[in-house]
Design a protein around this motif. Structure first.
Motif, PDB file in Angstrom:
ATOM      1  N   ILE A   1       0.824  -1.210   0.000  1.00  0.00           N
ATOM      2  CA  ILE A   1       0.000   0.000   0.000  1.00  0.00           C
ATOM      3  C   ILE A   1       0.860   1.264   0.000  1.00  0.00           C
TER       4      ILE A   1
ATOM      5  N   VAL B   1     -11.577  -3.691   3.623  1.00  0.00           N
ATOM      6  CA  VAL B   1     -10.931  -2.443   3.190  1.00  0.00           C
ATOM      7  C   VAL B   1      -9.628  -2.745   2.469  1.00  0.00           C
ATOM      8  N   VAL B   2      -8.828  -3.640   3.032  1.00  0.00           N
ATOM      9  CA  VAL B   2      -7.556  -4.001   2.413  1.00  0.00           C
ATOM     10  C   VAL B   2      -7.786  -4.630   1.040  1.00  0.00           C
TER      11      VAL B   2
ATOM     12  N   ARG C   1      -9.029  -2.000  -1.576  1.00  0.00           N
ATOM     13  CA  ARG C   1      -7.935  -1.134  -2.024  1.00  0.00           C
ATOM     14  C   ARG C   1      -6.951  -1.907  -2.891  1.00  0.00           C
TER      15      ARG C   1
ATOM     16  N   LEU D   1      -5.798  -1.071  -6.776  1.00  0.00           N
ATOM     17  CA  LEU D   1      -4.403  -1.005  -7.187  1.00  0.00           C
ATOM     18  C   LEU D   1      -4.098  -2.012  -8.292  1.00  0.00           C
TER      19      LEU D   1
ATOM     20  N   HIS E   1      -4.247   5.326  -9.265  1.00  0.00           N
ATOM     21  CA  HIS E   1      -3.748   5.496  -7.901  1.00  0.00           C
ATOM     22  C   HIS E   1      -2.556   6.449  -7.892  1.00  0.00           C
TER      23      HIS E   1
ATOM     24  N   LYS F   1      -2.438  10.246  -6.080  1.00  0.00           N
ATOM     25  CA  LYS F   1      -1.416  10.634  -5.104  1.00  0.00           C
ATOM     26  C   LYS F   1      -0.623  11.845  -5.595  1.00  0.00           C
TER      27      LYS F   1
ATOM     28  N   GLY G   1      -5.303   4.993   2.996  1.00  0.00           N
ATOM     29  CA  GLY G   1      -5.147   3.575   2.676  1.00  0.00           C
ATOM     30  C   GLY G   1      -4.137   2.883   3.561  1.00  0.00           C
TER      31      GLY G   1
ATOM     32  N   SER H   1      -5.508   2.621   7.143  1.00  0.00           N
ATOM     33  CA  SER H   1      -6.522   1.570   7.288  1.00  0.00           C
ATOM     34  C   SER H   1      -5.894   0.184   7.263  1.00  0.00           C
ATOM     35  N   VAL H   2      -4.853   0.012   6.460  1.00  0.00           N
ATOM     36  CA  VAL H   2      -4.158  -1.280   6.444  1.00  0.00           C
ATOM     37  C   VAL H   2      -3.490  -1.538   7.784  1.00  0.00           C
TER      38      VAL H   2
END
Length: 228
Positions: free
Chosen positions: A25, A90-91, A94, A98, A105, A109, A138, A141-142
């Motif tokens: 991530i 969530v992981v 995301r 990706l 992504h 950023k 992200g 959350s990871v």
């Protein structure tokens, strides 16, 4: 003196769980390319001077999310099983984004990092180069999802967090190294090479997310059967 193999196993297992998830991530290799692009108008010495500062900020953000995130959610009544299911989803989501479109992504950023383009480079170290560029929602959350994987047994909790914290430290060190050498990364790997690596790591991240969801479902089912 004899030592129980359990703490060592927990320590290594936590590191092997946290490192690939956070690497996927944060992606310090691909991020270094964008970092170089965002500071292209500044001398190389500026990038080298900012690299350790960004790495230090990233370390504390990830470490705080890892150590406190799960306990904060538990304080609000979120069970460990529910936290694992939600965090794993969530992981996985995301990771899917990706995997399917790493270009989007990267562009997102870059847009987040370029908003205060007129600011001095030193003023950009925390925002936006660290937050949200390097360790955004992200990554946080990871880290929180990883904290939900902590063992229930008290004697295994400390080795788990030590192993996961070591993974955070290694990620921060990689941010430092790759950001500092972003010009070399750009010449050796290139944008396409970074995207290939991103897709490979995104697939691994998705597998980790599914594993977290599975452990959460198992915990919820066990809890449900125990109350019957």
């Amino acid at each position: 003196m004899e030592f129980s193999p359990l703490p060592v196993s927990t320590f290594v297992g936590a590191f092997l769980l946290a490192f690939p998830a956070l690497f996927s991530i944060v992606n310090p290799v691909g991020a270094a390319l964008i970092f170089h692009q965002m500071l292209a108008d500044h001398p190389a010495e500026t990038r080298k001077r900012l690299a350790p500062t960004i790495a230090l900020y990233a370390f504390f953000i990830l470490l705080g999310s890892l150590l406190l995130g799960g306990y904060v959610l538990n304080f609000f009544g979120v069970s460990l099983g529910a936290l694992r299911v939600a965090g794993g989803l969530v992981v996985a989501i995301r990771a899917w984004a990706l995997l399917m479109a790493p270009e989007e992504h990267e562009e997102r950023k870059a847009d987040q990092a370029s908003s205060p383009a007129k600011a001095r480079a030193e003023d950009m170290a925390f925002f936006p180069l660290t937050m949200p560029f390097t360790t955004g929602p992200g990554a946080i959350s990871v880290a929180i999802a990883l904290s939900s994987q902590r063992p229930v047994e008290g004697h295994s909790v400390i080795p788990f967090f030590m192993g996961a914290s070591l993974a955070v430290a290694v990620i921060a060190l990689m941010v430092w190294v790759f950001y500092r050498a972003s010009d070399r990364v750009l010449s050796l790997l290139g944008v396409n090479g970074a995207r290939v690596m991103s897709r490979l790591m995104a697939f691994l991240l998705m597998c980790i997310g599914v594993q977290i969801v599975a452990s959460g479902v198992e915990a919820l089912v066990t809890q449900f059967l125990a109350t019957r």
